[in-house]
Scaffold this active site. Structure first.
Site, short mmCIF file in Angstrom:
data_model
loop_
_atom_site.label_atom_id
_atom_site.label_comp_id
_atom_site.label_asym_id
_atom_site.label_seq_id
_atom_site.Cartn_x
_atom_site.Cartn_y
_atom_site.Cartn_z
N HIS A 90 -13.01 89.84 -15.70
CA HIS A 90 -13.21 89.96 -14.25
C HIS A 90 -14.32 89.05 -13.98
O HIS A 90 -14.81 88.03 -14.99
CB HIS A 90 -13.56 91.22 -13.83
CG HIS A 90 -15.18 91.81 -14.49
ND1 HIS A 90 -15.29 92.17 -15.87
CD2 HIS A 90 -16.06 92.25 -13.71
CE1 HIS A 90 -16.24 92.71 -16.11
NE2 HIS A 90 -17.01 92.68 -14.85
N HIS A 92 -17.53 88.92 -12.56
CA HIS A 92 -18.99 89.07 -12.59
C HIS A 92 -19.68 87.98 -13.36
O HIS A 92 -18.95 87.60 -14.27
CB HIS A 92 -19.34 90.68 -13.06
CG HIS A 92 -19.22 91.42 -11.79
ND1 HIS A 92 -19.17 93.02 -12.20
CD2 HIS A 92 -19.40 91.59 -10.64
CE1 HIS A 92 -18.96 93.55 -11.05
NE2 HIS A 92 -19.29 92.69 -9.81
N ASP A 94 -22.01 87.79 -15.57
CA ASP A 94 -22.30 87.91 -16.90
C ASP A 94 -21.02 87.69 -17.73
O ASP A 94 -20.98 88.03 -19.06
CB ASP A 94 -23.03 89.18 -17.30
CG ASP A 94 -22.25 90.53 -16.81
OD1 ASP A 94 -21.51 90.44 -15.82
OD2 ASP A 94 -22.39 91.41 -17.32
N HIS A 95 -19.76 87.53 -17.26
CA HIS A 95 -18.61 87.71 -18.02
C HIS A 95 -17.89 86.31 -18.04
O HIS A 95 -17.44 85.68 -18.94
CB HIS A 95 -17.63 88.75 -17.54
CG HIS A 95 -17.98 89.87 -17.76
ND1 HIS A 95 -17.49 90.87 -18.63
CD2 HIS A 95 -18.99 90.66 -17.32
CE1 HIS A 95 -17.78 91.99 -18.88
NE2 HIS A 95 -18.86 91.83 -18.05
#
Length: 301
Positions: A90, A92, A94-95
């Site tokens: 996904h 977000h 932090d990804h």
């Protein structure tokens, strides 16, 4: 679950099983546990990179002490192999932000979840959406992607975000679950994009599968997937029942309910808990079981 004692294996390639390695990013926080775990799939001439992580530290308002270090650690782990695909569960931030950096460095295509950019009005500043994510190919539920010794299947799991995908490794029965299922914490479901009804349906979807092991983006591997997912489904149903009991006493605001429902909660996570309560309330309102007026929620007469 408390974080394990330091030192953490940040930047090191850890072998999880013959076709899977993981590299921990330097973005630990109350929301990311010890950091985002990037997975490398494949042991042959090409590999897939799952959740390349933050381009920098990944946490808003925190100095990045190792900005490009995670991308360099990924490339060091890949070695002479070719990156055949960069996949994100996904968007977000932090990804997914390091996906663009990896593509620029290697020419590898970004494949996987659909783009999604929106304002996040919740408290998870470290998990704001990545507005620059631009995939070369979006995978549909059940669609497969193959390499020299690996096959990855997309498993649509909306709920934490509407564009969330898990990835199954066909050869070993492993499932990479992003933020959908984690052992150290429940996933934050934050409206307007987070949807509790969709999240519960996605949990049931994983419960009905027969995956051997789950590899989340944060925290330890899960070697008893159905047991954990069954517990997560039960936990969410208990939260729902708890909300209905509280509202049965009197109309209440979310700020009244959170301290009762989450005793001993880290104060830094209070806002996130409120977002999950809101997600439950929205789901219950859709079912006609609660009503709202301003900030107050109640049981309909």
């Amino acid at each position: 679950m408390d974080a394990p004692p330091k030192p953490w294996p940040t930047g090191l390639a850890e072998q999880c099983e013959p076709l899977v390695r993981r590299v921990l990013a330097p973005n630990a926080s109350p929301y990311t546990y010890t950091g985002t775990q990037t997975y490398l799939v494949g042991a042959g001439q090409d590999v897939a990179v799952i959740d390349p992580g933050p381009a920098g530290g990944g946490v808003a308002g925190h100095a990045d002490t190792n900005g490009s270090g995670h991308v360099e650690a990924i490339l060091a782990a890949v070695g002479e192999a070719r990156i055949a695909a960069i996949l994100c569960t996904h968007t977000h931030r932090d990804h997914s932000p390091a996906a663009a950096v990896l593509k620029a460095r290697t020419g590898a295509p970004i494949i996987g979840c659909a783009p999604l950019s929106m304002d996040d009005d919740g408290p998870r500043a470290d998990a704001a959406f990545d507005p620059d994510y631009s995939p070369d190919r979006v995978l549909e539920d059940g669609e497969r992607l193959g390499g020299s010794d690996w096959t990855i299947e997309a498993v649509a799991t909306p709920g934490h975000t509407s564009n969330h995908l898990c990835y199954g490794l066909v050869e070993s029965g492993a499932l990479f679950t992003g933020d959908h299922v984690m052992a150290w914490s429940t996933s934050v479901v934050s409206p307007p994009d987070g949807d509790m009804s969709a999240y519960m349906a996605s949990l049931q979807k994983l419960y009905d599968r027969e995956d051997r092991v789950l590899y989340p983006a944060h925290g330890p591997a899960i070697d008893k997937p159905r047991q954990l997912v069954r517990g997560m489904l039960g936990h969410r149903r208990q939260r729902e029942a708890q909300i209905l009991r509280l509202l049965g006493d009197r109309p209440q605001a979310i700020t009244d309910m959170v301290p009762v429902m989450y005793k001993g909660l880290d104060p830094r996570l209070t806002g996130a808990a409120g977002r999950s309560v809101l997600a439950h309330l929205i789901d219950l309102r859709h079912q006609g079981r609660v009503a709202s007026e301003g900030e107050l929620w109640s049981i309909p007469a």
